[in-house]
Scaffold this active site. Structure first.
Site, short mmCIF file in Angstrom:
data_model
loop_
_atom_site.label_atom_id
_atom_site.label_comp_id
_atom_site.label_asym_id
_atom_site.label_seq_id
_atom_site.Cartn_x
_atom_site.Cartn_y
_atom_site.Cartn_z
N ASP A 352 0.85 -1.18 0.00
CA ASP A 352 0.00 0.00 0.00
C ASP A 352 0.90 1.24 0.00
O ASP A 352 2.11 1.13 0.25
CB ASP A 352 -0.91 -0.03 1.24
CG ASP A 352 -1.85 1.16 1.29
OD1 ASP A 352 -2.32 1.58 0.22
OD2 ASP A 352 -2.10 1.65 2.40
N LYS A 353 0.33 2.40 -0.28
CA LYS A 353 1.13 3.61 -0.29
C LYS A 353 0.92 4.45 0.97
O LYS A 353 1.81 4.58 1.80
CB LYS A 353 0.81 4.46 -1.53
CG LYS A 353 1.66 5.74 -1.62
CD LYS A 353 1.12 6.70 -2.64
CE LYS A 353 -0.11 7.42 -2.13
NZ LYS A 353 0.16 8.36 -1.04
N GLU A 454 -2.90 21.18 0.10
CA GLU A 454 -3.48 22.51 0.33
C GLU A 454 -3.27 22.94 1.76
O GLU A 454 -2.99 24.11 2.04
CB GLU A 454 -4.97 22.47 0.00
CG GLU A 454 -5.27 22.67 -1.47
CD GLU A 454 -6.60 23.36 -1.68
OE1 GLU A 454 -7.56 22.93 -1.04
OE2 GLU A 454 -6.66 24.30 -2.48
N LYS A 518 -3.34 29.15 -9.28
CA LYS A 518 -2.26 28.22 -8.97
C LYS A 518 -2.58 26.90 -9.67
O LYS A 518 -3.75 26.53 -9.84
CB LYS A 518 -2.13 27.99 -7.47
CG LYS A 518 -3.28 27.24 -6.82
CD LYS A 518 -3.04 27.03 -5.34
CE LYS A 518 -4.20 26.26 -4.70
NZ LYS A 518 -4.04 26.08 -3.25
N GLY A 633 -5.12 3.12 -3.37
CA GLY A 633 -6.39 3.73 -3.72
C GLY A 633 -6.26 5.19 -4.11
O GLY A 633 -7.24 5.82 -4.48
N ASP A 634 -5.04 5.74 -4.03
CA ASP A 634 -4.84 7.15 -4.34
C ASP A 634 -4.83 7.39 -5.84
O ASP A 634 -4.74 6.47 -6.65
CB ASP A 634 -3.52 7.64 -3.73
CG ASP A 634 -3.65 7.87 -2.24
OD1 ASP A 634 -4.76 8.16 -1.78
OD2 ASP A 634 -2.64 7.73 -1.53
N ASP A 775 -6.47 -2.92 3.20
CA ASP A 775 -5.40 -3.82 2.80
C ASP A 775 -5.60 -5.25 3.30
O ASP A 775 -4.78 -6.11 3.03
CB ASP A 775 -4.05 -3.30 3.32
CG ASP A 775 -3.76 -1.88 2.88
OD1 ASP A 775 -3.96 -1.59 1.68
OD2 ASP A 775 -3.35 -1.05 3.72
#
Length: 1172
Positions: A352-353, A454, A518, A633-634, A775
């Site tokens: 996973d990340k 952000e 931006k 999942g990103d 996971d």
């Protein structure tokens, strides 16, 4: 489902929240556990052997010699399994059963705080905060209190009709019926586990799914019984051993029949035959007698020893202080004791990340303002020399976040000197965003950001004196260097995956109109005024440097607007937003029109903080030929950024393939294009390995070589097509050719499917590592599951086989503990089979000299104690303490891990070599003593050539030979090993002289018939010369073979081990504790990159429409006593723009481009924040 209707659902049919994660219960433990244990063929074999031993006609040994070890093995294993299951259940109870069962359904309707923005914060595929179930959210613009009649009516009369439980996370279909009216329920009104409601103190909820029906449990997958590849190989080898045992017994039974027929009648005078037993029947009985005698080819003590070794190596993991995370006081934990050696054979890691590779914390590290780069001091000193550089003092700013650190003092000085470019830079960061501010205590701001990126930017502006304080749909209040100003928010031009930028149009307190923008530098640069050319060139150099360091970059620009032009643009925007045809295209043209001729301010660079040691760990694992696939999942851009930060993706790669098609044909074509690029001219048909076993198992795809290094990035939509049966092999072969594979936007089920695909077609051991409940399915599907105890709860840890706190500990788990465990287990098995085959084959040769009568060559007590006492401890000592090199050398040479992946230490080939070695040793151990004792007399002329003297000589030669062989196999001698080896030899001679003494015979004459044999035989020089000659002849070929092998075909171990000797001082005798030379210190490489490290939110639709909608009421900011009063202006102009929720009817529009995924609003966690 009827809300709070107990009559609607009978008591016995009501669902509860109970989740069962244990494997056993009181009733099924014994049968289920015995069933699992007797899946080991050897256990079933010993059960059959026990039944044979109760038959007097064929039994040569007492029945208890098999019953006691079998019961002991079954009992120890059952106790271990029960303990593991109980511990797992107790650890799961706090998460699954902390709340009482919920047979009734409380409705989730009202929200308490109308002063805040009502919104749903959803982290895709992450599950924490909520303990059980899924919640339905009904949006409302007015406060509802618990005592309101409408709520009471709904709680008593409401009814929900919805789809049955399933594992789909992206859709939901249902209706809510109340007072004769139906309300639509879709996925936007569902809070999955992991969603967080902000600014809400109470609510009514409806628990729609509970217990095993929740989305979490539906995605968890089924708990399976994991077995190591060595266990599976052992089953195959045991079958081979059974066949060989039957072959030997058949030969000996045929020999008995022939012997009985030819010579048996000559011995009937003193060996009378039983009635009805002729030569053929005697051969039949002899077959089963030899089955019992030769059973030691698969000794039951093997499995007891295996369990002890695995338990000991598990304790090493638990006790390893170098895998203990001091900050969280979290030790490493081996949650299973049956998979240790599998850790030394990992070929594929699925990771996973978020929370696994990264901390999910963004930090503002660098920026470029008006052609000047800031932040270089921090990057050089902090990372090269540690935290010795003095950080900026934020005491000048009472609203600063003191957890934010920055080391370049020149930027603060320029802010204090009121540099217009610097102030405009931070003013843009304070205004151009969709962050929400919460200030429950005066002066303590808490930002709720759409993404950590952000939040990091707004926090940076806050610390440098431009503090975002609050917002309403029409205004943004900021504090500029201690003075509070309110800017009128006229429009938000929101970002999406096409625009890759966002803009805001504001009116300053002085009445000046300005557009702040931006976004990705490629998008912003195309819209810059030509006067910015020189500044753009300088900023581009800075952006290249930032991206080359793996930082996430963003360009900032602004534009002053003319009042007359803006009024005209506003009118045209109104017309476009009300158009019934091509509305989106018309709005895009208007956005393009106003976002041109921008003035460049600079660029920002943010670091997505990795966990400590992640790049180094990945580099080491790659050197060990372990392939790492990231399943996250990103979003794609975020995943790519982490890939570059971790050095998994590099610009030096030949190519990085992006597979992002939305239909099957396009996905297939993109995979084919990638395949043809890596293997031009190669056949597309898969090259399978030849089938070696019977059955319907899928064929194994061969590993393929490729010239160059490639990467593959595939999103969840494309992956769904790639995992279809017609395309899965193409995807697998293409992915396996790549050095790095990143699968983004994948569901928990897809993670498990990818793991299963590799397991299905690749002859490799897989490991999955993650930290969240999303996971769990992947962790359960892999051969080895590793859970990281991080910020996302304990679900992954509870489902894992091993757990620790940081990804970097995986390096030590595999390269040290895993490799040692595999090496020790392989040495143990080779040696154990050798010593027992040698022991058993001597019986085989002796049968040709005893008339195939099933007489044992050894004393019965020696047979009983051989595996339990005489040879048990030395092999256990080797299996628990042996090391080929120490841990430092294991890190210095990760290539030492490769032999485990190739099964070089123990395989079918290694087993048959071991068997041949045993055959040779047994021949020497039988025939050399036989020849030495034949027609031999003692020094005093008495005969020594009797059965008992020969048996003693043979068994003494056997014990000494196997101890010498153990010494040759041992790489690391400790005091414990020395004690076990010499102690076992001393135990043998002590027990032998004791059992063969006059006193023992007088006490138990029937049990100890070898009276005086030891003292009469072992005091003869020729006996000791025979022992010496036999031992030398047994080990001499082994020494010669190993010497030639090292000289002609040295392994990686043979090459590394001599290096340890060169680092020793002349007085150091412990070779394995020699430390390797320190690795060369790598200087930080400052490189440039043409790749832009974009932001996570630059590829998804934003929340501008939600920010500027009237879903919340205006509330003035909490002000300091010295702050100014908000200076908002009223112009009668409502916030406008497609993203601003503007429409002619006054109703907020929520139109977004099709196929654009909504980004989650998620909490921005600050470092060292108490809620972190």
């Amino acid at each position: 489902l009827e809300a709070n209707s107990r009559d609607h659902e009978p008591e016995k049919e009501r669902r509860t929240n109970a989740i069962k994660t244990s494997k056993y219960n009181t009733f099924n433990f014994l049968p289920l556990n015995l069933f699992e244990q007797f899946q080991r063929i050897a256990n079933a074999y010993f059960l059959i052997l026990l039944l044979l031993q109760v038959i007097p006609a064929i039994s040569s040994l007492s029945w208890f010699t098999t019953v006691v070890p079998l019961v002991l093995v079954l009992s120890v294993t059952a106790a271990k399994d029960a303990t593991d299951d109980i511990v797992s259940m107790k650890r799961t109870l706090p998460l699954g059963l902390t709340h009482p069962p919920l047979p009734t359904l409380p409705l989730y309707l009202g929200l308490t705080h109308p002063l805040y923005l009502i919104r749903k914060v959803f982290k895709p595929l992450d599950f924490f905060h909520l303990l059980l179930g899924c919640l339905i959210l009904m949006m409302t613009h007015s406060p509802l209190l618990p005592d309101k009649p409408c709520v009471s009516s709904l709680l008593s009369e409401g009814e929900v009709s919805c789809e049955p439980p399933n594992n789909r996370l992206d859709r939901f279909t249902g209706t809510l019926t109340n007072a004769g009216q139906k309300y639509s329920l879709d996925n936007d009104k569902i809070l999955l586990r992991g969603c967080t409601l902000r600014n809400t103190e109470w609510c009514f909820g409806l628990v729609l799914f509970g217990g095993p029906e929740t989305k979490l449990m539906q995605n968890c997958g089924k708990t399976t019984f994991k077995r190591t590849s060595i266990d599976r190989l052992m089953n195959v080898l045991v079958l081979c051993i059974f066949g060989f045992l039957a072959f030997m017994c058949t030969i000996l039974s045929i020999g008995n029949r022939i012997w009985e027929q030819l010579w048996g009648s000559e011995f009937t005078a003193f060996l009378p035959r039983q009635g009805g037993v002729d030569a053929p029947f005697s051969g039949f009985l002899t077959f089963w007698s030899y089955v019992i005698i030769l059973n030691t080819v698969v000794p039951i003590s093997l499995y007891v020893s295996v369990e002890v070794i695995r338990l000991g190596n598990s304790f090493y993991i638990d006790w390893d202080r170098k895998m203990h995370h001091a900050r969280s006081d979290t030790p490493a934990k081996a949650r299973t004791t049956t998979l240790n050696e599998e850790l030394g054979q990992i070929k594929y890691i699925f990771s996973d990340k978020t929370g696994t590779l990264t901390q999910n914390i963004m930090t503002f590290n660098k920026c470029s303002i008006n052609g000047k780069s800031y932040g270089e001091v921090q990057m050089v000193h902090r990372k090269s020399y540690g935290e010795h550089t003095e950080t900026v003092d934020w005491s000048f700013n009472p609203l600063a976040d003191h957890h934010f650190s920055f080391h370049d003092h020149s930027l603060v000085e320029d802010v204090k000197l009121e540099s217009p470019e610097v102030q405009s830079f931070f003013r843009l960061l304070a205004l151009c965003h969709t962050v929400m501010a919460e200030e429950k205590i005066e002066g303590e701001l808490l930002y709720q950001a759409q993404s950590p990126d952000e939040g990091a930017l707004v926090t940076a502006a806050r610390n440098f004196g431009f503090v975002f304080r609050s917002r309403t749909p029409e205004s943004v209040t900021i504090v500029e260097m201690g003075e509070q100003h309110s800017y009128e928010l006229l429009a938000i031009l929101d970002f999406n995956n096409v625009r890759k930028r966002m803009s805001v149009i504001v009116r300053s307190p002085e009445g000046k109109l300005c557009l702040y923008c931006k976004g990705a530098d490629t998008m912003v640069y195309e819209r810059l005024h030509q006067s910015c050319t020189k500044l753009m060139d300088v900023t581009t150099e800075h952006l290249n440097e930032f991206a080359g360091e793996g930082l996430r970059t963003l360009a900032l620009a602004y534009k002053d607007l003319d009042e007359e032009y803006f009024t005209s643009w506003k009118q045209r925007h109104h017309e476009a937003s009300t158009s019934l045809e091509d509305r989106e295209d018309k709005l895009d043209l208007l956005y393009e029109e106003i976002e041109k001729d921008l003035k460049l301010l600079g660029a920002t660079a943010i670091e997505d903080k990795l966990q400590d040691g992640v790049p180094q760990t990945i580099e080491q694992l790659a050197k060990a030929d372990i392939k790492i696939w990231v399943l996250t999942g990103d979003k794609q851009e975020t995943a790519e950024n982490i890939g570059y930060s971790c050095n998994m993706l590099r610009e030096e790669m030949n190519d990085i393939f992006i597979v992002s098609a939305n239909n099957s044909d396009d996905v297939r074509q993109e995979l084919r294009n990638a395949w043809s690029t890596m293997k031009p001219g190669a056949e597309e048909a898969a090259n399978f390995m030849p089938e070696r076993t019977l059955g319907n198992k899928p064929k194994v795809v061969r590993d393929e070589e490729v010239n160059g290094e490639y990467g593959l990035v595939i999103n969840g939509h494309s992956l769904a097509y790639a995992l279809e049966g017609s395309m899965e092999l193409l995807f697998l072969r293409t992915a396996c050719l790549c050095k790095t594979v990143i699968c983004c936007r994948v569901t928990p089920l897809q993670k498990a499917q990818v793991v299963e695909l590799v397991k299905k077609y690749k002859q490799a051991v897989t490991l999955a590592i993650g930290d969240g409940a999303n996971d769990v399915s992947m962790i359960k599907a892999a051969h080895i599951g590793v859970g990281i105890s991080g910020q996302e709860g304990m679900q992954a840890v509870l489902s894992s086989d091993y757990s620790f706190a940081q990804f970097r500990f995986l390096e030590r788990l595999l390269l040290v503990h895993g490799r040692w465990s595999y090496l020790r287990m392989c040495k143990f098995l080779r040696y154990f089979f050798y010593k027992n085959f040698t022991f058993t084959f001597v019986h085989f040769w002796y049968a040709f000299f005893c008339g195939f009568s099933a007489q044992t060559v050894y004393d019965e007590w020696f047979i009983t104690l051989y595996n339990l006492v005489y040879t048990a401890l030395p092999v256990l000592g080797m299996s628990l303490f042996d090391q080929d090199v120490n841990d430092m050398w294991s890190f210095q040479h990760p290539q030492l891990y490769v032999p485990g992946q190739l099964n070089q230490y123990f395989s079918k080939t290694a087993f048959f070599k071991c068997a041949l070695h045993s055959v040779y040793s047994s021949v020497v151990l039988f025939f050399i003593p036989y020849a030495a004792m034949y027609d031999t007399v003692r020094d005093d002329g008495r005969d020594i050539a009797d059965y008992q003297s020969f048996a003693l000589l043979a068994q003494t030669c056997l014990v000494i030979t196997v101890c010498i062989q153990l010494g040759l196999d041992m790489s690391y001698w400790t005091a414990v090993n020395q004690f076990f080896v010499w102690g076992s030899l001393a135990m043998y001679f002590t027990a032998t002289f004791t059992m063969y003494s006059n006193g023992t015979y007088l006490i138990f004459p029937a049990s100890f018939p070898f009276i005086g044999t030891a003292r009469n035989s072992l005091n003869q020089p020729n006996v000791w010369l025979t022992i010496l000659l036999t031992s030398i002849l047994c080990v001499l070929p082994v020494v010669a073979y190993r010497f030639l092998l090292i000289q002609l075909r040295p392994t990686i171990n043979d090459k590394v081990r001599p290096l340890t000797n060169h680092t020793l001082s002349s007085r150091n005798t412990d070779q394995l504790h020699a430390a390797p030379p320190p690795p060369a210190r790598r200087a930080r490489i400052h490189r440039t990159s043409t790749r832009r490290s974009g932001y996570a939110f630059s590829h998804a639709a934003g929340y501008g429409d939600l920010v500027t909608s009237n879903c919340f009421l205006r509330r003035p900011a909490v002000t300091l006593t010295t702050a100014f009063t908000p200076l908002g202006r009223t112009t009668g102009f409502s916030p406008m723009g497609r993203s601003a929720g503007y429409s002619p009817t006054g109703n907020a529009l929520n139109s977004r481009p099709q196929d654009v995924e909504v980004t989650s609003l998620q909490m921005y966690h600050r470092m060292r924040d108490p809620t972190f």
